[in-house]
Design a protein around this motif. Structure first.
Motif, mmCIF file in Angstrom:
data_model
loop_
_atom_site.group_PDB
_atom_site.id
_atom_site.type_symbol
_atom_site.label_atom_id
_atom_site.label_comp_id
_atom_site.label_asym_id
_atom_site.label_seq_id
_atom_site.Cartn_x
_atom_site.Cartn_y
_atom_site.Cartn_z
ATOM 1 N N GLY A 137 -67.543 0.220 -24.688
ATOM 2 C CA GLY A 137 -66.639 -0.566 -23.862
ATOM 3 C C GLY A 137 -67.288 -1.896 -23.524
ATOM 4 N N LEU A 138 -66.548 -2.977 -23.685
ATOM 5 C CA LEU A 138 -67.141 -4.280 -23.394
ATOM 6 C C LEU A 138 -66.100 -5.219 -22.794
ATOM 7 C CD1 LEU A 138 -66.291 -6.509 -25.855
ATOM 8 C CD2 LEU A 138 -67.736 -4.957 -27.139
ATOM 9 N N THR A 139 -66.606 -6.212 -22.087
ATOM 10 C CA THR A 139 -65.768 -7.218 -21.435
ATOM 11 C C THR A 139 -66.138 -8.595 -21.970
ATOM 12 O OG1 THR A 139 -65.573 -5.914 -19.410
ATOM 13 C CG2 THR A 139 -65.180 -8.279 -19.229
ATOM 14 N N VAL A 140 -65.118 -9.389 -22.246
ATOM 15 C CA VAL A 140 -65.304 -10.794 -22.603
ATOM 16 C C VAL A 140 -64.924 -11.606 -21.372
ATOM 17 C CG1 VAL A 140 -64.630 -12.661 -24.148
ATOM 18 C CG2 VAL A 140 -64.766 -10.311 -25.022
ATOM 19 N N HIS A 141 -65.900 -12.351 -20.819
ATOM 20 C CA HIS A 141 -65.687 -13.018 -19.528
ATOM 21 C C HIS A 141 -66.126 -14.480 -19.645
ATOM 22 C CE1 HIS A 141 -64.971 -13.079 -15.220
ATOM 23 N NE2 HIS A 141 -66.141 -13.692 -15.046
ATOM 24 N N ARG A 142 -65.175 -15.382 -19.444
ATOM 25 C CA ARG A 142 -65.459 -16.811 -19.567
ATOM 26 C C ARG A 142 -66.183 -17.314 -18.324
ATOM 27 N NH1 ARG A 142 -61.007 -20.523 -22.179
ATOM 28 N NH2 ARG A 142 -61.696 -19.173 -23.885
ATOM 29 N N MET A 186 -69.570 -14.705 -21.398
ATOM 30 C CA MET A 186 -70.396 -13.522 -21.246
ATOM 31 C C MET A 186 -69.766 -12.339 -21.991
ATOM 32 S SD MET A 186 -70.940 -11.074 -17.932
ATOM 33 C CE MET A 186 -71.466 -12.377 -16.829
ATOM 34 N N ILE A 187 -70.571 -11.622 -22.757
ATOM 35 C CA ILE A 187 -70.167 -10.345 -23.348
ATOM 36 C C ILE A 187 -70.937 -9.258 -22.610
ATOM 37 C CG2 ILE A 187 -69.921 -8.995 -25.451
ATOM 38 C CD1 ILE A 187 -68.437 -11.669 -25.520
ATOM 39 N N LYS A 188 -70.221 -8.459 -21.834
ATOM 40 C CA LYS A 188 -70.857 -7.406 -21.036
ATOM 41 C C LYS A 188 -70.488 -6.037 -21.602
ATOM 42 C CE LYS A 188 -71.028 -5.292 -16.439
ATOM 43 N NZ LYS A 188 -70.515 -5.323 -15.047
ATOM 44 N N VAL A 189 -71.491 -5.270 -21.979
ATOM 45 C CA VAL A 189 -71.271 -3.901 -22.459
ATOM 46 C C VAL A 189 -71.396 -2.963 -21.271
ATOM 47 C CG1 VAL A 189 -72.084 -2.074 -23.994
ATOM 48 C CG2 VAL A 189 -72.136 -4.454 -24.761
ATOM 49 N N LYS A 192 -76.410 -0.471 -25.951
ATOM 50 C CA LYS A 192 -76.834 -0.128 -24.600
ATOM 51 C C LYS A 192 -76.130 -1.053 -23.615
ATOM 52 C CE LYS A 192 -80.932 -3.125 -24.715
ATOM 53 N NZ LYS A 192 -82.400 -3.176 -24.623
ATOM 54 N N LEU A 193 -76.185 -0.694 -22.341
ATOM 55 C CA LEU A 193 -75.554 -1.509 -21.306
ATOM 56 C C LEU A 193 -76.326 -2.818 -21.145
ATOM 57 C CD1 LEU A 193 -74.738 1.144 -18.554
ATOM 58 C CD2 LEU A 193 -73.584 0.674 -20.719
ATOM 59 N N GLY A 194 -75.570 -3.889 -20.904
ATOM 60 C CA GLY A 194 -76.226 -5.169 -20.715
ATOM 61 C C GLY A 194 -75.283 -6.323 -20.940
#
Length: 551
Positions: free
Chosen positions: A507-512, A518-521, A531-533
């Motif tokens: 699961g990941l988030t694309v955040h401007r 930012m790509i947050k896993v 891994k998370l990060g």
């Protein structure tokens, strides 16, 4: 320059028009000619002459219409009869298959060979040659279709790796047996077909009607790494629920070995004892021992690179897994997924089905062309792609992407998965994008949570059974505050159900952010996948592309 030699085919090898006349080996076919969309591309492996030109007035035809001026009544030499007899094939069987003898030039020189004509609807559409020292070649322009399909009769079809194995089945009275046109693939990676070999499986799509008429398809391929990879890919494209597998006696690599060593009765026994693939999803532990031993010797490995070193420690791509991608509107979610797909297509020759409901196919093609070329489509301050570059980019997109058009087929989940299954059979897709979730017509048989859970379970099952990595784009439920301090959503923030978190492999988030994206896993089920990060990428607005910042 070479379009006339290409004809109805996608690939040929011919003599060079530049250097062949000056060479001692003037007859060597040193030029590779390939069709790339609406272009013909050629390259001489001797002198280096190469180029590309548009194909004009070129119309594809069904390959079965090609015929060959070969005499199937040419007869068979005593040395060939002796060879076939040693391999357990009787005159009744080989004569029914119209086999004949020829002298054929192979890489090691001229030798006696067995000719296997492929006859479809009473016409010879190809000829494959097997030298008596086991070298192989084909008549130029042979149709890449299953050999011996005129013998195929429902309800059971046996698919073998070679013509001798199909003849071994017929020797045992099992006439509904065919062979793949070109044996096992040359390139195998980690027990699977290398994506570069995907084009060689067009014969599965050509045989679609015949395969659909069968209740059972028995895959009797060679018992080696290449054969097992062939079996896996055939099952993936035909549908594993219809496929069965065989086990050979000790010391036997294929059905012809079984015939020679144990006789026709044992060949029939091997086929009669075929086992489902899978057996209702339930296996004994020993079914997985080879995979366990492989991991013990070589480690777990890693997924496929996203194309960004800064992101690969957090996120890699594994066939058969499910990635859930979220983020606020206009954060770049869709462009990020498109970018990863283009990277995979460039680096690993993957193919994809795009169910992008907010992008009409023509607009989506434009975006993919921009990412492929790193140039804008429309005029502006940044120099746009040239018409020639656009033509090549369109051909590349055509070769790697299929598009689900909601105007033809609807947005029901089962309809999407049915068309995705067809895409597996047609071009061997290894990735599927569903963007966004809220356009899907989900069954309304329970609560929203139950419906979403059922939907994700079905998509997950499809992905795993077909080896197709699936990206599911889903919007957060609602914005909780405005401005630059907008919170970074995760799986718990997606509308409708905690299943978004629970069902995701990644699961990941694309955040401007003000200066980058930012790509947050926030979910990584397996530590060997990621891994998370967090990682940061630069987004180029004119081209819609992502790049790794120069840290």
């Amino acid at each position: 320059m070479y379009a006339e030699e290409l004809g109805v085919r996608d690939h040929v090898r011919i003599q060079c028009k530049v250097c062949s006349s000056d060479r001692s080996k003037a007859g060597e076919q040193c030029v590779s000619v390939d069709r790339k969309g609406d272009w013909v591309v050629w390259n001489c492996h001797h002198c280096g002459d190469g180029g590309a030109a548009p194909l004009t007035d070129w119309k594809p035809k069904k390959v079965q219409k090609a015929t060959f001026a070969v005499d199937v009544n040419a007869g068979i030499k005593d040395i060939t009869k002796e060879y076939l007899s040693i391999r357990g094939i009787s005159e009744v069987v080989w004569s029914a298959a119209n086999i004949f003898s020829v002298e054929r030039e192979f890489r090691t020189g001229k030798q006696d060979a067995i000719a296997f004509p492929n006859i479809v609807d009473g016409k010879v559409v190809g000829v494959k040659y097997r030298g008596l020292n086991k070298e192989f070649s084909q008549e130029s322009g042979s149709a890449q279709v299953l050999w011996g399909q005129s013998f195929a009769k429902p309800p059971v079809l046996i698919i073998t790796e070679g013509e001798m194995d199909a003849l071994s089945c017929r020797q045992a009275g099992l006439n509904s047996a065919v062979s793949v046109p070109s044996g096992a693939p040359m390139r195998v990676s980690e027990g699977k077909i290398d994506p570069s070999e995907d084009r060689k499986f067009g014969f599965v799509w050509e045989a679609k009607a015949m395969l659909e008429s069968m209740e059972k398809v028995i895959l009797a391929v060679d018992n080696d790494d290449a054969g097992q990879a062939l079996q896996e890919e055939l099952a993936r494209r035909i549908g594993k629920a219809k496929c069965w597998t065989v086990k050979y006696p000790d010391g036997c690599k294929d059905l012809n070995d079984v015939l020679v060593r144990h006789g026709a009765g044992e060949v029939k026994c091997v086929i009669d004892n075929a086992e489902p693939f899978p057996i209702n999803g339930l296996f004994g532990a020993d079914n997985y021992f080879d995979s366990v031993d492989e991991k013990y010797l070589n480690g777990q490995g890693k997924g496929v690179s996203t194309g960004y070193d800064c992101l690969n420690e957090l996120y890699t791509i594994v066939p058969g897994q499910l990635s859930i991608v979220t983020g606020w509107p206009s954060s770049g979610k869709s462009n990020f997924v498109d970018q990863v797909c283009v990277n995979l297509a460039k680096q690993k020759d993957w193919r994809f089905m795009m169910a992008s409901f907010e992008n009409p196919p023509e607009e989506h093609i434009i975006k993919l062309c921009e990412i492929f070329l790193s140039k804008p489509f429309y005029s502006g301050p940044t120099p746009r792609m040239t018409n020639e570059e656009l033509t090549l980019a369109k051909a590349w997109v055509k070769d790697h992407f299929l598009f689900l058009d909601v105007a033809n087929g609807g947005t029901g989940l089962e309809s999407i998965l049915q068309r995705a299954q067809a895409a597996v059979g047609r071009i061997g897709i290894r990735g599927m994008v569903i963007d966004p979730y809220n356009y899907i017509d989900v069954e309304r048989t329970g609560t929203e949570t139950e419906n979403i859970n059922h939907m994700l379970t079905r998509v997950n099952a499809f992905a795993k059974s077909n080896g197709v990595h699936t990206w599911f784009v889903a919007h957060p439920a609602k914005m909780q505050r405005e401005g630059a301090d907008l919170p970074v959503p995760d799986g718990m923030a997606i509308s409708g159900s905690m299943s978004w978190w629970a069902k995701a492999d990644v699961g990941l988030t694309v955040h401007r952010q003000p200066d980058d994206v930012m790509i947050k896993v926030w979910k990584a089920r397996w530590r060997w996948v990621g891994k998370l990060g967090k990682a940061s990428l630069h987004y180029d607005i004119p081209t819609g592309t992502y790049a790794q910042p120069p840290f």
